[in-house]
Scaffold this motif. Structure first.
Motif, PDB file in Angstrom:
ATOM      1  N   GLN A  64      82.360  27.927  42.024  1.00 34.60           N
ATOM      2  CA  GLN A  64      81.335  28.734  42.550  1.00 34.60           C
ATOM      3  C   GLN A  64      80.905  28.575  43.791  1.00 34.60           C
ATOM      4  O   GLN A  64      80.675  29.460  44.571  1.00 34.60           O
ATOM      5  CB  GLN A  64      80.208  28.019  41.590  1.00 34.60           C
ATOM      6  N   GLU A  67      83.337  30.533  46.320  1.00 29.58           N
ATOM      7  CA  GLU A  67      82.881  31.948  46.173  1.00 29.58           C
ATOM      8  C   GLU A  67      82.026  32.340  47.133  1.00 29.58           C
ATOM      9  O   GLU A  67      82.030  33.497  47.593  1.00 29.58           O
ATOM     10  CB  GLU A  67      82.740  32.403  44.675  1.00 29.58           C
ATOM     11  N   LEU A  68      80.900  31.372  46.743  1.00 33.89           N
ATOM     12  CA  LEU A  68      79.658  31.758  47.612  1.00 33.89           C
ATOM     13  C   LEU A  68      79.769  31.775  49.068  1.00 33.89           C
ATOM     14  O   LEU A  68      79.812  32.510  49.662  1.00 33.89           O
ATOM     15  CB  LEU A  68      78.426  30.683  47.227  1.00 33.89           C
ATOM     16  N   ALA A  70      82.953  32.176  50.538  1.00 32.89           N
ATOM     17  CA  ALA A  70      83.685  33.360  51.173  1.00 32.89           C
ATOM     18  C   ALA A  70      82.880  34.604  51.169  1.00 32.89           C
ATOM     19  O   ALA A  70      82.853  35.428  52.191  1.00 32.89           O
ATOM     20  CB  ALA A  70      84.898  33.683  49.806  1.00 32.89           C
ATOM     21  N   GLN A  71      81.757  34.875  50.239  1.00 35.08           N
ATOM     22  CA  GLN A  71      81.013  35.782  50.072  1.00 35.08           C
ATOM     23  C   GLN A  71      80.190  36.045  51.746  1.00 35.08           C
ATOM     24  O   GLN A  71      79.948  36.885  52.231  1.00 35.08           O
ATOM     25  CB  GLN A  71      80.127  35.961  49.102  1.00 35.08           C
ATOM     26  N   LEU A  72      79.736  34.772  51.855  1.00 31.68           N
ATOM     27  CA  LEU A  72      78.839  34.478  53.006  1.00 31.68           C
ATOM     28  C   LEU A  72      79.721  34.477  54.369  1.00 31.68           C
ATOM     29  O   LEU A  72      79.010  34.301  55.351  1.00 31.68           O
ATOM     30  CB  LEU A  72      77.967  33.464  52.988  1.00 31.68           C
TER      31      LEU A  72
ATOM     32  N   GLU B   6      70.551  38.848  45.748  1.00 32.89           N
ATOM     33  CA  GLU B   6      71.625  38.225  46.393  1.00 32.89           C
ATOM     34  C   GLU B   6      72.089  36.971  46.051  1.00 32.89           C
ATOM     35  O   GLU B   6      72.966  36.198  46.565  1.00 32.89           O
ATOM     36  CB  GLU B   6      71.390  38.253  48.019  1.00 32.89           C
ATOM     37  N   GLN B   8      73.468  33.948  43.612  1.00 37.76           N
ATOM     38  CA  GLN B   8      74.703  33.676  43.013  1.00 37.76           C
ATOM     39  C   GLN B   8      74.214  34.169  41.314  1.00 37.76           C
ATOM     40  O   GLN B   8      75.027  34.666  40.677  1.00 37.76           O
ATOM     41  CB  GLN B   8      75.234  32.410  42.983  1.00 37.76           C
TER      42      GLN B   8
END
Ligand code: SF4
Lengths: 106, 374
Positions: A64, A67-68, A70-72, B6, B8
């Motif tokens: 998790q 993933e966060l 990478a998104q940011l 936004e 998660q």
């Protein structure tokens, strides 16, 4: 720099009397020292800071977080070319031919 | 609540926020210690989602920001020497010393290299036995153990041309200094999760008791911050002041004992100056005498450096939570990430940079309008 990133251990070997691992951070692979978490095993996740595994993490939380990040765009911030980033922030041209990062990655 | 999508897990975020909103009855001021947390808060607009009564005050937890100017100037001087390969983390490249930064030293011909890990610097030392390799060792309790291990390895492997320029800082004495200041408004702390991954929580109960402040160990992802705030507010409303761990997935109460043992062997506690704040007793580490051979301050005599801070920079007040970045006159006008006056505008974890990056439009406009010079 202060941020630690979770990664998954791909393999482990002893080098110069030091326990080292290859660790995958969502696609970026780095050398990591395991001296502070000597019983970490292949396949497990840990929080890694400046090339040192500091604490174990369960797989779900690790995924998790990755993933966060990478998104940011934080993985890019952590593992991208620091000269380019500094130059961009300062509106200057980065020095050319900085082969060091490549050199030490080998 | 435009930001909440936004998150998660927007559903969980909403539940945590509802819980906080229904718990709060009075104004409270909480300090998040870690610069990574400050960035998450500003990036996700968490401060705007919280009830008005809950104020988040940004703490001094950015290692790049608090490294004293004198140490930066020492680094610049050492890095300029022809025999030296100066290795650093990328964050330090543009931190202004008196008049210049490491980026400029490199363009003037200094051999400055960026590494991902201190062990990379040690490898460079091994590959270049005829050069002096110096690593810039800054950071809190998370970065100190890797640097300690690297010095230990240099000794063990007999690599004489490796040294560390040390300026490590410790969180608990900073909390103590903040709480002891006469104008302190902080009523509770969100403690820095990764610092606690290394050090555990053992240093905090005494502080919580002495200053009667809740201390909640908190991660730095958006949901972590909300959970940290929720637990903190709950304690405040109940009149409690205990140490609570809201980041158990990464923090064991005992921390990492192997790392603590190495810290104790390689470093010793010392008073340390924090940039913009001044000297805080026992708030830092330096190399212990038995590792003096690997101490760059002993190897290169760099005493007698004259430092000059830009007078208009108020980062000291920002770092202690007395001033919000956009309340500084220079913010967004003469001081921007391209032309930073203080380290808090340079560092990716600095509070001024966070405000500039994520609220560029509204705040810079407000700052411009408020400023008589523009
Ligand atoms: S905005 Fe710039 S000048 Fe003002 S406190 Fe922040 S770094 Fe210093």
């Amino acid at each position: 720099m202060c941020l630690a990133v979770p990664g998954r251990v791909l393999d482990i070997e002893e080098r110069d009397g030091t326990r080292m691992a290859t660790v995958d951070f969502g696609g970026v692979v780095k050398e990591v020292c395991l001296e502070y978490l000597p019983d970490l095993q292949v396949g497990e996740y840990a929080i890694v800071h400046v090339g040192f595994a500091l604490q174990r993490l369960d797989e779900e939380s690790a995924k998790q977080t990755l993933e966060l990040f990478a998104q940011l765009g934080m993985l890019q911030e952590e593992f991208g070319d620091p000269w380019e980033q500094a130059a961009e922030a300062g509106g200057a041209t980065p020095p050319v031919g900085d082969a060091v990062i490549e050199e030490v990655r080998k | 609540m435009k930001y909440i999508d936004e998150f998660q897990d927007p559903e969980l975020a909403r539940r945590l926020l509802d819980d906080i909103h229904s718990t709060v009855t009075r104004p409270w001021a909480l300090m998040e210690v870690c610069g990574g947390q400050t960035h998450t808060i500003i990036r996700h607009g968490i401060d705007q989602l919280l009830p008005e009564q809950v104020e988040l005050i940004h703490g001094p937890g950015c290692p790049v920001c608090v490294t004293p100017l004198e140490v930066i100037d020492k680094a610049l001087e050492i890095a300029s020497r022809p025999e030296v390969i100066f290795c650093s983390f990328g964050d330090m490249l543009r931190v202004p010393g008196t008049g210049r930064d490491l980026f400029q030293v490199r363009s003037e011909g200094g051999d400055v290299r960026v590494v991902y890990s201190p062990l990379d610097a040690l490898r460079i030392a091994r590959q270049n036995p005829d050069r002096e390799v110096v690593f810039f060792g800054i950071g809190f309790e998370t970065t100190a153990p890797p640097n300690a291990m690297t010095v230990h390895q240099a000794r063990r492997l007999g690599i004489p041309n490796f040294s560390l320029l040390v300026s490590h800082v410790r969180v608990p004495p900073a909390i103590e200094a903040i709480m002891s200041a006469p104008n302190c408004r902080v009523q509770a702390f969100l403690a820095a999760g990764h610092v606690c991954s290394v050090m555990g929580v053992g240093e905090y109960p005494e502080l919580a008791e002495r200053f009667r402040v809740p201390i909640v160990v908190t991660g730095f992802e958006p949901l972590d911050i909300l959970e940290g705030v929720r637990r903190t507010v709950l304690q405040l409303e109940r009149g409690e002041h205990t140490v609570d761990n809201a980041y158990a997935r990464a923090v064991r109460p005992e921390g990492n004992p192997a790392a603590q043992a190495m810290l104790e062997d390689v470093f010793e506690v010392t008073d340390r100056a924090w940039r913009g704040i001044g000297v805080i007793p026992d708030s830092g580490w330096r190399l212990s005498p038995k590792y003096r051979d690997h101490d760059a301050e002993y190897r290169f005599s760099v005493d007698g450096i004259q430092t000059r801070e830009p007078a208009e920079c108020r980062s000291g007040e920002v770092l202690q939570g007395m001033l919000k970045p956009h309340e500084c006159e220079a913010f967004g006008t003469v001081c921007t990430p391209r032309t930073p006056l203080g380290a808090t505008m340079v560092s990716s974890e600095g509070a001024c940079a966070a405000y500039y990056l994520y609220r560029r439009l509204d705040i810079t406009t407000a700052a411009r309008e408020a400023s008589p010079v523009v």
